[in-house]
Write a protein that holds these residues in place. Structure first.
Motif, short mmCIF file in Angstrom:
data_model
loop_
_atom_site.label_atom_id
_atom_site.label_comp_id
_atom_site.label_asym_id
_atom_site.label_seq_id
_atom_site.Cartn_x
_atom_site.Cartn_y
_atom_site.Cartn_z
N UNK A 222 42.99 60.16 -12.80
CA UNK A 222 43.27 61.11 -11.73
C UNK A 222 43.43 60.40 -10.39
N UNK A 223 42.68 59.32 -10.19
CA UNK A 223 42.82 58.55 -8.95
C UNK A 223 44.16 57.83 -8.90
N UNK A 224 44.65 57.36 -10.06
CA UNK A 224 45.97 56.73 -10.11
C UNK A 224 47.05 57.76 -9.75
N UNK A 225 46.93 58.96 -10.30
CA UNK A 225 47.89 60.03 -9.98
C UNK A 225 47.85 60.34 -8.49
N UNK A 226 46.65 60.39 -7.92
CA UNK A 226 46.51 60.67 -6.49
C UNK A 226 47.17 59.57 -5.66
N UNK A 227 47.03 58.31 -6.09
CA UNK A 227 47.66 57.20 -5.39
C UNK A 227 49.18 57.29 -5.46
N UNK A 228 49.72 57.65 -6.63
CA UNK A 228 51.16 57.79 -6.79
C UNK A 228 51.70 58.92 -5.91
N UNK A 229 50.95 60.00 -5.82
CA UNK A 229 51.36 61.12 -4.96
C UNK A 229 51.42 60.67 -3.51
N UNK A 230 50.40 59.93 -3.07
CA UNK A 230 50.36 59.48 -1.69
C UNK A 230 51.52 58.54 -1.36
N UNK A 231 51.75 57.58 -2.23
CA UNK A 231 52.83 56.62 -2.00
C UNK A 231 54.19 57.29 -2.10
N UNK A 232 54.37 58.14 -3.08
CA UNK A 232 55.65 58.80 -3.23
C UNK A 232 55.92 59.83 -2.16
N UNK A 233 54.88 60.55 -1.74
CA UNK A 233 55.05 61.59 -0.73
C UNK A 233 55.39 61.04 0.64
N UNK A 234 54.67 60.03 1.06
CA UNK A 234 54.92 59.47 2.38
C UNK A 234 56.07 58.48 2.37
N UNK A 235 56.60 58.24 1.22
CA UNK A 235 57.75 57.36 1.03
C UNK A 235 57.29 55.90 0.96
N UNK A 236 57.57 55.29 -0.15
CA UNK A 236 57.14 53.92 -0.40
C UNK A 236 57.70 52.95 0.64
N UNK A 237 58.85 53.29 1.24
CA UNK A 237 59.43 52.42 2.25
C UNK A 237 58.55 52.39 3.50
N UNK A 238 57.97 53.53 3.84
CA UNK A 238 57.07 53.57 4.99
C UNK A 238 55.88 52.65 4.76
N UNK A 239 55.33 52.67 3.54
CA UNK A 239 54.20 51.81 3.25
C UNK A 239 54.61 50.35 3.21
N UNK A 240 55.81 50.06 2.75
CA UNK A 240 56.29 48.67 2.79
C UNK A 240 56.34 48.19 4.24
N UNK A 241 56.69 49.07 5.15
CA UNK A 241 56.73 48.71 6.56
C UNK A 241 55.33 48.45 7.09
N UNK A 242 54.37 49.28 6.64
CA UNK A 242 52.98 49.06 7.03
C UNK A 242 52.52 47.69 6.55
N UNK A 243 52.86 47.35 5.30
CA UNK A 243 52.47 46.06 4.75
C UNK A 243 53.12 44.92 5.54
N UNK A 244 54.35 45.13 5.97
CA UNK A 244 55.05 44.10 6.75
C UNK A 244 54.33 43.86 8.07
N UNK A 245 53.84 44.91 8.68
CA UNK A 245 53.11 44.74 9.94
C UNK A 245 51.76 44.06 9.69
N UNK A 246 51.14 44.41 8.54
CA UNK A 246 49.89 43.74 8.19
C UNK A 246 50.11 42.23 8.10
N UNK A 247 51.25 41.87 7.52
CA UNK A 247 51.58 40.46 7.39
C UNK A 247 52.04 39.85 8.71
#
Length: 603
Positions: A222-247
């Motif tokens: 259920x936690x994996x499903x919740x993670x997929x929902x979060x990444x898919x909902x907010x758009x994986x590209x947005x999170x890739x951008x967050x990761x880029x800033x982290x780097x």
């Protein structure tokens, strides 16, 4: 002074080797982190033996020892070690605790972490400490993904193609996790085809299921499903951008262009700032929603344990805001005891609305700079697309409420109180457009309500939101174009503004391609599922393509061919038909000349 001189001499001595050493560590750290994360996944994904546990423990200890050495070497080569320590505080504190704990245990046979837990009155602090170390390895790998994300411009792909590819990778990643034995309640591996269907449904924030999320999956699943929902909902590209800033590698123009495409932002510079606010707004709304849902469980005996309340609150808040429709109840919000929790229904409906109005609309409404600007400059008003999104959403919610109330008050809502009937009709109007939750038996809805549900699902949420459908603004522009044509007006005008015809052309393109795909999907389902009614198949296909997630109850009974059609529909509906068309299409040459006008008979 002596220490400073020694430090300067050491730095001068090692300076020539600095770039080579750091590059070697940078390359090898990816491999070590990858092995460590695989070991963690194996630990959590399988029912391991004591010998396997020992091997994994050794791997993680060696990996952590490697990163301790890397961290110390990095500080040694750093020109500003104190500043670097502050910038990597989590890593530094974690490594410091491990070194101190190992030193005290070796010298004095005294475990610092254990006694620290007793001092702070924290039970199982060793478990929290182990989770912290595992999280550290994941963050290391995420950091490297961020570095890769910052180099997206090196790929000769269009932004829409990268957007489609990112969802494809997320789906494969999710399905790979869901087939692990420990993700199911039975401890047996989930069939990959079912895992793929679930991963697509969660990543595309649809909510259609072929197994019972509440009973089939374990807490980990259920936690994996919740993670997929979060990444898919907010758009994986947005999170890739967050990761880029982290780097700390920044965002290039092509990456910003991808953000602009995926977030429906008006400019490149706006897209770069928008995703930061997306992340902030989303986290704040989901946390606030989880808190409100937590206090809504008080009258529900089925959810009594505090740990269940916390997890259920977080899960449903994320699922509602991202318009996913997944629930940890077997019958969704129609579950006995939950179906009458009207306060809970209103909170979830509010989260659905906030997730469905679009991030640009939320920024225009709630951004401090926009509010301040409108306060200081009275002539400033909401953006035209914000007004259109709000008006469209309000009209659709109100019309849906009236239809559901009229046709269901003596049907699925007949046993509820007057307040329950009002909340039920309102909730179904809100959730039908794209969310996928249900507080009534969808299969028992009257046919007029089912048909109107198809209409609401087809329109969907607002542009740049977590929801699906052709989008409210698209439908509104098509209606405006038809109205202007009927009145013989040469221009499209809205809120004292002229709407360019290229927007109308895009709207018609989205409308036309969506209708074509849905028609093909229904045609395919009619062939593969001859035993099911046409209205049920139509409802299922529109729900899948528009990522609404509602079903009359036939999803789990579909044949393999039928499930493939639904999976393709969910994927195509999520990535966006317009993005798909641009990604697959070729550049068209534009000529300066024009052909003579032609006169055609129409009608």
């Amino acid at each position: 002074m002596i220490f400073q001189e020694i430090r300067e001499k050491v730095k001068l001595f090692i300076y020539d080797s600095r770039d080579i050493v750091l590059k070697l560590f940078r390359v090898s750290s990816v491999i070590v982190a990858f092995i460590a994360v695989l070991s963690i996944l194996y630990f959590h994904g399988f029912n391991i033996t004591s010998e396997e546990n020992k091997v994994i423990t050794i791997i993680l200890r060696v990996a952590f020892g490697y990163f301790v050495i890397k961290y110390l070497v990095r500080l040694l080569f750093s020109l500003q070690p104190l500043k670097d320590f502050k910038n990597s505080l989590f890593e530094g504190v974690l490594i410091l605790l491990v070194i101190l704990n190992a030193s005290f245990a070796f010298l004095f046979d005294w475990e610092l972490i254990h006694h620290l837990g007793q001092f702070l009155n924290i039970e199982n602090i060793n478990w929290f400490f182990a989770v912290g170390i595992q999280l550290y390895f994941v963050l290391i790998l995420v950091n490297e993904v961020g570095r890769a994300g910052s180099r997206l411009s090196s790929f000769n792909l269009s932004p829409p193609a990268m957007l489609i590819g990112s969802f494809f990778i997320l789906i494969l990643f999710g399905s790979g996790l869901l087939v692990l034995p420990e993700m199911t309640s039975s401890g047996e591996s989930m069939p990959y085809f079912d895992a793929l269907f679930t991963s697509i449904s969660a990543s595309c924030v649809t909510g259609l299921i072929v197994v019972d999320t509440a009973t089939y999956f374990s807490l980990k699943g259920q936690m994996v499903i919740m993670l997929l929902i979060q990444l898919g909902g907010l758009n994986i590209i947005s999170f890739a951008s967050v990761f880029a800033l982290i780097a700390r590698r920044g965002i290039g123009l092509k990456h910003q262009s991808m953000l602009q495409e995926s977030l429906n932002a008006e400019s490149l510079s706006a897209s770069s700032s928008l995703f930061r606010q997306i992340f902030l707004f989303s986290m704040l709304i989901e946390i606030a929603g989880a808190v409100l849902i937590f206090f809504s469980w008080k009258d529900i005996p089925e959810v009594s344990a505090t740990s269940d309340k916390i997890f259920y609150s977080i899960f449903h808040s994320i699922s509602a805001f991202n318009n996913a429709g997944f629930s940890v109840f077997s019958n969704g919000l129609f579950e006995e005891g939950v179906r009458n929790a009207y306060t809970l229904h209103l909170v979830i409906a509010l989260l659905i609305i906030l997730g469905g109005i679009g991030f640009t609309t939320m920024r225009d409404l709630f951004s401090f700079s926009r509010i301040k600007e409108r306060y200081q400059k009275s002539w400033r008003s909401l953006r035209i697309d914000t007004k259109l999104s709000l008006y469209s959403a309000a009209i659709l919610i109100l019309s849906g409420f009236v239809v559901f109330y009229v046709f269901e008050v003596n049907n699925t809502l007949k046993d509820a109180s007057i307040w329950g009937q009002v909340v039920g009709a309102l909730f179904q109007s809100v959730t039908t457009r794209t969310a996928g939750f249900n507080t009534v038996d969808v299969g028992a809805l009257a046919k007029p309500a089912l048909i109107f549900s198809i209409f609401l699902m087809f329109i969907g949420a607002s542009p740049g939101s977590t929801g699906g459908g052709i989008k409210t603004n698209t439908f509104a522009i098509i209606i405006l174009g038809a109205w202007s044509t009927a009145r013989g007006k040469p221009r499209l005008e809205l809120f004292k503004r002229t709407i360019p015809y290229d927007l109308l052309n895009k709207a018609f393109l989205i409308f036309f391609i969506s209708i074509c795909f849905i028609a093909l999907g229904i045609f395919g389902l009619a062939i593969s599922e001859p035993d099911k009614s046409l209205i049920a198949l139509s409802y299922e296909e529109v729900s899948a393509f528009c990522t609404a997630g509602l079903s009359t109850g036939i999803t789990a009974d579909l044949s393999t061919t039928g499930r493939v059609i639904i999976m393709l529909s969910m994927f195509l509906g999520r990535v966006g038909i317009l993005s798909l068309a641009f990604a697959l299409g070729r550049n068209t040459k534009v000529h300066d000349y024009k052909y003579p006008k032609a006169s055609l008979l129409i009608g």
